[in-house]
Design an enzyme around this catalytic site. Sequence first.
Site, short mmCIF file in Angstrom:
data_model
loop_
_atom_site.label_atom_id
_atom_site.label_comp_id
_atom_site.label_asym_id
_atom_site.label_seq_id
_atom_site.Cartn_x
_atom_site.Cartn_y
_atom_site.Cartn_z
N MET A 79 -12.23 3.93 -0.66
CA MET A 79 -12.92 4.12 0.62
C MET A 79 -13.65 5.46 0.54
O MET A 79 -13.29 6.44 1.22
CB MET A 79 -11.90 4.09 1.77
CG MET A 79 -11.35 2.69 2.01
SD MET A 79 -9.83 2.67 2.98
CE MET A 79 -8.65 2.88 1.66
N HIS A 93 -8.27 0.70 -4.05
CA HIS A 93 -9.20 0.45 -2.96
C HIS A 93 -9.91 1.77 -2.64
O HIS A 93 -9.32 2.67 -2.05
CB HIS A 93 -8.38 -0.06 -1.76
CG HIS A 93 -9.16 -0.32 -0.52
ND1 HIS A 93 -8.56 -0.56 0.70
CD2 HIS A 93 -10.51 -0.38 -0.29
CE1 HIS A 93 -9.48 -0.75 1.62
NE2 HIS A 93 -10.68 -0.65 1.05
N MET A 120 -9.13 7.70 0.04
CA MET A 120 -9.98 8.02 1.21
C MET A 120 -10.57 9.42 1.06
O MET A 120 -9.88 10.33 0.62
CB MET A 120 -9.14 7.98 2.48
CG MET A 120 -8.43 6.66 2.71
SD MET A 120 -7.48 6.72 4.23
CE MET A 120 -6.77 5.07 4.22
N MET A 164 -11.22 -6.53 5.21
CA MET A 164 -10.46 -5.57 6.01
C MET A 164 -10.14 -6.19 7.36
O MET A 164 -11.05 -6.63 8.07
CB MET A 164 -11.27 -4.28 6.24
CG MET A 164 -11.48 -3.41 5.02
SD MET A 164 -9.97 -2.82 4.22
CE MET A 164 -9.11 -2.01 5.57
N HIS A 186 -1.05 -1.28 -4.38
CA HIS A 186 -2.34 -1.01 -3.72
C HIS A 186 -2.46 0.49 -3.47
O HIS A 186 -1.63 1.10 -2.79
CB HIS A 186 -2.39 -1.78 -2.40
CG HIS A 186 -3.70 -1.74 -1.69
ND1 HIS A 186 -4.77 -2.54 -2.03
CD2 HIS A 186 -4.13 -1.00 -0.64
CE1 HIS A 186 -5.78 -2.30 -1.21
NE2 HIS A 186 -5.43 -1.36 -0.36
N ASP A 232 -4.76 3.36 -1.86
CA ASP A 232 -5.83 3.60 -0.89
C ASP A 232 -6.41 4.99 -1.06
O ASP A 232 -5.76 5.99 -0.74
CB ASP A 232 -5.28 3.47 0.54
CG ASP A 232 -5.09 2.02 0.95
OD1 ASP A 232 -6.04 1.24 0.79
OD2 ASP A 232 -4.00 1.68 1.43
N ASP A 269 -6.29 -6.88 4.13
CA ASP A 269 -5.72 -5.53 4.18
C ASP A 269 -5.85 -4.99 5.60
O ASP A 269 -6.95 -4.87 6.12
CB ASP A 269 -6.50 -4.64 3.19
CG ASP A 269 -5.96 -3.24 3.07
OD1 ASP A 269 -4.89 -2.94 3.63
OD2 ASP A 269 -6.63 -2.43 2.39
N SER A 273 0.85 -1.20 0.00
CA SER A 273 0.00 0.00 0.00
C SER A 273 0.88 1.24 0.00
O SER A 273 1.64 1.47 0.95
CB SER A 273 -0.91 0.02 1.23
OG SER A 273 -1.46 1.33 1.34
C1 DX5 Z 1 -6.44 1.12 5.61
C2 DX5 Z 1 -5.90 0.82 4.23
C3 DX5 Z 1 -4.75 -0.13 4.23
C4 DX5 Z 1 -3.55 0.38 4.96
C5 DX5 Z 1 -2.71 -0.78 5.35
O1 DX5 Z 1 -7.61 1.82 5.49
O2 DX5 Z 1 -6.90 0.26 3.42
O3 DX5 Z 1 -4.41 -0.50 2.90
O4 DX5 Z 1 -2.80 1.28 4.20
O5 DX5 Z 1 -1.68 -0.30 6.14
P1 DX5 Z 1 -0.93 -1.26 7.17
O6 DX5 Z 1 -0.35 -2.39 6.38
O7 DX5 Z 1 0.11 -0.35 7.74
O8 DX5 Z 1 -1.94 -1.73 8.18
ZN ZN Z 2 -6.38 -0.66 1.39
#
Ligand code: DX5
Ligand code: ZN
Length: 235
Positions: free
Chosen positions: A70, A68, A39, A139, A35, A37, A175, A10
């Site tokens: 969110m 991903h 948000m 998750m 990956h 992320d 994840d 990620s």
């Molecule tokens: C959280 C993300 C993850 C996150 C994982 O909302 O979807 O992808 O970046 O980070 P680690 O591996 O540090 O838990």
């Molecule tokens: Zn993620």
Amino acid sequence: MPQDILISPSILAADFARLGEEIAAIDAAGADWIHCDVMDGHFVPNVSFGADVIRAIRPLTAKTFDVHLMIAPVDLYLEAFAKAGADIITVHAEAGPHLDRSLQAIRALGKKAGVSLCPATPEGAIQYVLDRIDLVLVMTVNPGFGGQSFLGSQLEKIRRIQSMIGGRPIRLQVDGGITHDTAAAAAAAGADVLVAGSAVFRGKSRSDYAGNIAAIRTAAQDGRAGDILRASAAG
Ligand code: DX5
Ligand code: ZN
């Protein structure tokens, strides 16, 4: 025949001031996918980056972009992420009332479709969309932040989803809180794509990334092999 275990670092945990170099570094270090992320500060209590950043880094690697989302609402933005260069677009089952429609829209854009489930969401949420998806993301933390602790409560859900998937060509991704310590349990439960942020990008220099990815991969392979051994010993 189980699918190969893949590692998807990620980039949330990358140094954003040097994002291009970080992408090149994890590509060279053996990442299978990248990956991303996304948000929105609404579906999750944090804001990260959007389609423009994904478009900017797209030329830097040929690896699969595993995006991903969110964000809620999500349907309005699917085309922008498809055009920016996403290969797989994963939406949250909790992000809107019409998951089936969102998944159809992703495939209509020519992309692979994923569904993510927050820790409190039961596996039944995907029961009637299994034929519309290429990936399920379980998750193992509450989404929003990197660096949180793995929730062991999700192992049972991973097992149940693996059995729901059966022989379908659907990837089972985990994840959140994945390290070389938790990867074994996740893979033993049936996960075949492991996302890791802080555990990949930790270290004094970028030369550590290859070792970090290899350690997670080896732990996951050992976890899966141990599970197969235990299953055969049990008859
Ligand atoms: C959280 C993300 C993850 C996150 C994982 O909302 O979807 O992808 O970046 O980070 P680690 O591996 O540090 O838990
Ligand atoms: Zn993620």
